[in-house]
Scaffold this active site. Structure first.
Site, PDB file in Angstrom:
ATOM      1  CB  CYS A 113       7.947 -64.021   8.441  1.00  0.00           C
ATOM      2  SG  CYS A 113       7.664 -65.529   9.356  1.00  0.00           S
ATOM      3  CG  HIS A 250       8.534 -60.848  11.204  1.00  0.00           C
ATOM      4  ND1 HIS A 250       7.253 -61.265  11.471  1.00  0.00           N
ATOM      5  CD2 HIS A 250       9.315 -61.966  11.240  1.00  0.00           C
ATOM      6  CE1 HIS A 250       7.258 -62.577  11.650  1.00  0.00           C
ATOM      7  NE2 HIS A 250       8.490 -63.016  11.522  1.00  0.00           N
ATOM      8  CG  ASN A 280       7.049 -65.449  13.897  1.00  0.00           C
ATOM      9  OD1 ASN A 280       6.277 -64.906  13.102  1.00  0.00           O
ATOM     10  ND2 ASN A 280       8.227 -65.927  13.536  1.00  0.00           N
TER      11      ASN A 280
HETATM   12  O1  UT7 Z   1       9.809 -65.582  11.430  1.00  0.00           O
HETATM   13  C1  UT7 Z   1      10.813 -66.068  10.618  1.00  0.00           C
HETATM   14  C2  UT7 Z   1      12.105 -65.797  11.184  1.00  0.00           C
HETATM   15  N1  UT7 Z   1      12.335 -66.627  12.338  1.00  0.00           N
HETATM   16  C3  UT7 Z   1      13.202 -66.234  13.207  1.00  0.00           C
HETATM   17  O2  UT7 Z   1      13.705 -65.152  13.042  1.00  0.00           O
HETATM   18  C4  UT7 Z   1      13.612 -67.140  14.333  1.00  0.00           C
HETATM   19  C5  UT7 Z   1      15.088 -66.990  14.545  1.00  0.00           C
HETATM   20  N2  UT7 Z   1      15.638 -67.824  15.620  1.00  0.00           N
HETATM   21  C6  UT7 Z   1      15.376 -67.599  16.901  1.00  0.00           C
HETATM   22  O3  UT7 Z   1      14.595 -66.750  17.263  1.00  0.00           O
HETATM   23  C7  UT7 Z   1      16.152 -68.405  17.931  1.00  0.00           C
HETATM   24  O4  UT7 Z   1      17.229 -69.074  17.297  1.00  0.00           O
HETATM   25  C8  UT7 Z   1      15.264 -69.442  18.683  1.00  0.00           C
HETATM   26  C9  UT7 Z   1      14.330 -68.712  19.621  1.00  0.00           C
HETATM   27  C10 UT7 Z   1      14.505 -70.270  17.684  1.00  0.00           C
HETATM   28  C11 UT7 Z   1      16.151 -70.346  19.527  1.00  0.00           C
HETATM   29  O5  UT7 Z   1      16.923 -69.588  20.449  1.00  0.00           O
HETATM   30  P1  UT7 Z   1      18.502 -69.847  20.594  1.00  0.00           P
HETATM   31  O6  UT7 Z   1      18.987 -68.976  21.647  1.00  0.00           O
HETATM   32  O7  UT7 Z   1      19.095 -69.722  19.217  1.00  0.00           O
HETATM   33  O8  UT7 Z   1      18.529 -71.341  21.136  1.00  0.00           O
HETATM   34  P2  UT7 Z   1      19.164 -72.649  20.488  1.00  0.00           P
HETATM   35  O9  UT7 Z   1      18.335 -73.122  19.342  1.00  0.00           O
HETATM   36  O10 UT7 Z   1      20.626 -72.429  20.265  1.00  0.00           O
HETATM   37  O11 UT7 Z   1      18.977 -73.694  21.687  1.00  0.00           O
HETATM   38  C12 UT7 Z   1      19.643 -73.514  22.944  1.00  0.00           C
HETATM   39  C13 UT7 Z   1      19.226 -74.673  23.840  1.00  0.00           C
HETATM   40  C14 UT7 Z   1      19.377 -76.033  23.193  1.00  0.00           C
HETATM   41  O12 UT7 Z   1      19.779 -76.947  24.202  1.00  0.00           O
HETATM   42  P3  UT7 Z   1      21.323 -77.375  24.344  1.00  0.00           P
HETATM   43  O13 UT7 Z   1      21.682 -78.004  23.025  1.00  0.00           O
HETATM   44  O14 UT7 Z   1      22.076 -76.096  24.611  1.00  0.00           O
HETATM   45  O15 UT7 Z   1      21.291 -78.315  25.489  1.00  0.00           O
HETATM   46  C15 UT7 Z   1      17.980 -76.370  22.751  1.00  0.00           C
HETATM   47  O16 UT7 Z   1      17.729 -77.765  22.680  1.00  0.00           O
HETATM   48  O17 UT7 Z   1      17.839 -74.538  24.173  1.00  0.00           O
HETATM   49  C16 UT7 Z   1      17.152 -75.766  23.870  1.00  0.00           C
HETATM   50  N3  UT7 Z   1      15.789 -75.452  23.470  1.00  0.00           N
HETATM   51  C17 UT7 Z   1      14.785 -75.300  24.352  1.00  0.00           C
HETATM   52  N4  UT7 Z   1      14.745 -75.412  25.700  1.00  0.00           N
HETATM   53  C18 UT7 Z   1      13.564 -75.188  26.297  1.00  0.00           C
HETATM   54  C19 UT7 Z   1      15.297 -75.216  22.229  1.00  0.00           C
HETATM   55  N5  UT7 Z   1      13.990 -74.940  22.292  1.00  0.00           N
HETATM   56  C20 UT7 Z   1      13.639 -74.986  23.593  1.00  0.00           C
HETATM   57  C21 UT7 Z   1      12.438 -74.767  24.290  1.00  0.00           C
HETATM   58  N6  UT7 Z   1      12.439 -74.866  25.629  1.00  0.00           N
HETATM   59  N7  UT7 Z   1      11.289 -74.421  23.657  1.00  0.00           N
END
Ligand code: UT7
Length: 323
Positions: A113, A250, A280
């Site tokens: 990225c 980014h 992304n």
């Molecule tokens: O380009 C390179 C750099 N990349 C990045 O910068 C990405 C950085 N990370 C992020 O943008 C975020 O961490 C994500 C968008 C990937 C995830 O968002 P988050 O607010 O950190 O969510 P999380 O991973 O903590 O997940 C929260 C909940 C979980 O469920 P429980 O355990 O709370 O029941 C996940 O299983 O959301 C669930 N979840 C989803 N639900 C619906 C994870 N993915 C999904 C989904 N749809 N697609």
């Protein structure tokens, strides 16, 4: 001395748009979750006849037309990608052949990225040393080809596309108001490999592999690293955050953009946000956003523009330039 100058921008997106609602029919997700957690509303996904090179070639042609220069004047092509058409040769050489400017320098850069920032810094260095006079710097990706479409934690986040700039060697005489690159910082931290990587490759598995990410941890590192590297470039150049006209980050997650801008006291209306439309696109995201903000008239001659990115490796960096 002010560095190389961007004299034209261009971009290309696959024909097919995939909305969050369409994705929700295939994996256990929802438009509400994706929009609230990331800001993404849709992404472009390459059809079988669209590859990293076809997108890169289209973006390069658009950048050349925007700059009003001939492909034959390009002596250097640096293409950032994590999804090349082939393991080798470099996708940059395919672009060179399509444009008919064979004979100069052409190679790919792999910094995921942050790839466009790494490519821009590399091209600027080569132009400053006189290795070429004019370059194409391209970020191009078909990340859809390395996504695990059953993993909802990654497949909803990425899209395909390409962005390109024409970069010209520094002017012989410059002053503080001259257009060009004013400051660059790049970093990498190989200890963070396991937070964001592809679980395959020619030498390890002889497969292409899929993207694996520990999202919340990447999120935390991204905000800290990006704020730090922006501060470094501001300090290097003696520019203050409130003097910036535009930040072109980014586009991984709208919440990362907000948090980083808040940390530096940068007004959110100075941050170019395209994540809602492109998702992304890895190395393509900064040049895609740059092209968007230039063509819609936001970025104007004389503006101070900060580019920044962070990605797998980890790698991260920032470039400050005067338009
Ligand atoms: O380009 C390179 C750099 N990349 C990045 O910068 C990405 C950085 N990370 C992020 O943008 C975020 O961490 C994500 C968008 C990937 C995830 O968002 P988050 O607010 O950190 O969510 P999380 O991973 O903590 O997940 C929260 C909940 C979980 O469920 P429980 O355990 O709370 O029941 C996940 O299983 O959301 C669930 N979840 C989803 N639900 C619906 C994870 N993915 C999904 C989904 N749809 N697609």
């Amino acid at each position: 001395m002010t560095g190389s100058r961007i004299i034209g921008t261009g971009s290309a997106l696959p024909r097919r748009i995939v909305t969050n609602a369409e994705l929700a029919q295939k994996v256990d997700t929802s438009d509400e979750w994706i929009t609230a957690r990331t800001g993404i509303r849709q992404r472009h996904i390459a059809e079988p006849d669209e590859t990293t090179s076809t997108l890169a070639i289209a973006a390069a042609r658009a950048a050349l037309a925007d700059a009003g220069v001939e492909a034959s004047s390009i002596g250097l092509i640096v293409l950032a990608t994590a999804t090349p058409d082939n393991t080798f040769p470099a996708t940059a050489t395919k672009v060179q052949a399509a444009l008919g400017c064979n004979g100069g320098i052409a190679f790919d850069v792999a910094a995921v990225c942050s790839g466009f920032l790494y490519a821009l810094a590399t091209a600027d260095s080569l132009l400053r040393t006189g290795m070429a006079k004019r370059a194409l710097v391209i970020g191009a990706e078909t990340f859809s080809r390395i996504l695990d479409w059953e993993d909802r934690t990654t497949c909803v986040l990425f899209g395909d596309g390409a962005g390109a700039v024409v970069l010209e060697a520094p002017l012989a005489e410059t002053d503080a108001g001259s257009p060009g690159i004013l400051g660059t910082r790049l970093h990498a931290d190989g200890d963070q490999h396991d937070l964001l990587y592809v679980d395959g490759g020619p030498s390890s598995t002889q497969t292409v592999g899929h993207v694996r990410m520990r999202g919340p941890e990447v999120f935390r590192h991204a905000v800290v690293n990006l704020a730090d590297v922006l501060r470094e470039v501001l300090e290097d150049t003696g520019v203050t955050a409130d003097q910036l006209d535009w930040v072109v980050p980014h586009q991984a997650n709208a919440r990362i953009l907000d948090a980083t801008a808040r940390k530096l006291g940068i007004s959110p209306d100075k941050v170019v946000v395209t994540v809602q439309d492109h998702a992304n696109t890895s190395a393509a995201s900064v040049p895609l956003a740059l092209d968007t903000a230039r063509k819609d008239g936001r970025i104007k001659p004389g503006d101070l523009v900060m580019l920044e990115a962070m990605g797998g490796g980890f790698t991260w960096g920032a470039v400050l330039l005067r338009w």
